[in-house]
Design an enzyme around this catalytic site. Sequence first.
Site, PDB file in Angstrom:
ATOM      1  CG  HIS A 179      -2.008  -1.078   1.445  1.00 14.23           C
ATOM      2  ND1 HIS A 179      -2.224  -1.651   2.254  1.00 14.23           N
ATOM      3  CD2 HIS A 179      -2.780  -1.655   0.352  1.00 14.23           C
ATOM      4  CE1 HIS A 179      -3.157  -2.760   2.203  1.00 14.23           C
ATOM      5  NE2 HIS A 179      -3.647  -2.572   0.732  1.00 14.23           N
ATOM      6  CE  LYS A 188     -12.211  -7.165   4.244  1.00 21.21           C
ATOM      7  NZ  LYS A 188     -11.329  -6.146   3.280  1.00 21.21           N
ATOM      8  NE  ARG A 242      -2.396  -7.890  -3.193  1.00 19.29           N
ATOM      9  CZ  ARG A 242      -2.821  -8.950  -2.401  1.00 19.29           C
ATOM     10  NH1 ARG A 242      -1.965  -9.611  -1.671  1.00 19.29           N
ATOM     11  NH2 ARG A 242      -4.215  -9.487  -2.384  1.00 19.29           N
ATOM     12  CB  SER A 245      -4.486  -7.387   5.049  1.00 22.06           C
ATOM     13  OG  SER A 245      -4.196  -6.361   4.539  1.00 22.06           O
TER      14      SER A 245
END
Length: 165
Positions: A22, A46, A95, A133
Amino acid sequence: MCEDMKRSVIYPGSFDPLTNGHINIIKRASSTFDEVIVSVAINSNKSSLMTVDQRVKAIKKVFAKNKKVKVDKFEGLLVQYAKSKKVNTILRGMRTVQDFEYEMQMATSNNKLNSKIETVFMVADAKFSHISSSLIKDIIKLGGNAEEFVPEPIEKELKKILKKG
């Protein structure tokens, strides 16, 4: 374009946690745009490790010296948030090839909701393409060192939350 008009971009995400991937995208965007608004999404669907306020505070700490980077939080539709900020450009980082299909759907949907919205895709440097993450959370949960994947303030906060530090 008017000389006094700022070229701003919104970089939305959950940033739970903010990774070096990031950061790579944000630094590169800040050399292209006058202002990068890192917008932490409040997503009640979430389950997040860090609270929204912890994420905002940590990201502000990481970019304290970069005056082009602003940190904010938002809830609801991204296009409505962008309109409230008077920004028509959304930045999305990718990514892997797998990210592309999802990001294309989001960009197309956002543009259908507001035809003024343009999405800019930026591919993370290859050295960051493996960072996720969930990988970082697992490393820290299992007592590993995540300094290669996240900045120090983020790792400290995660260790505090996971009671490993």
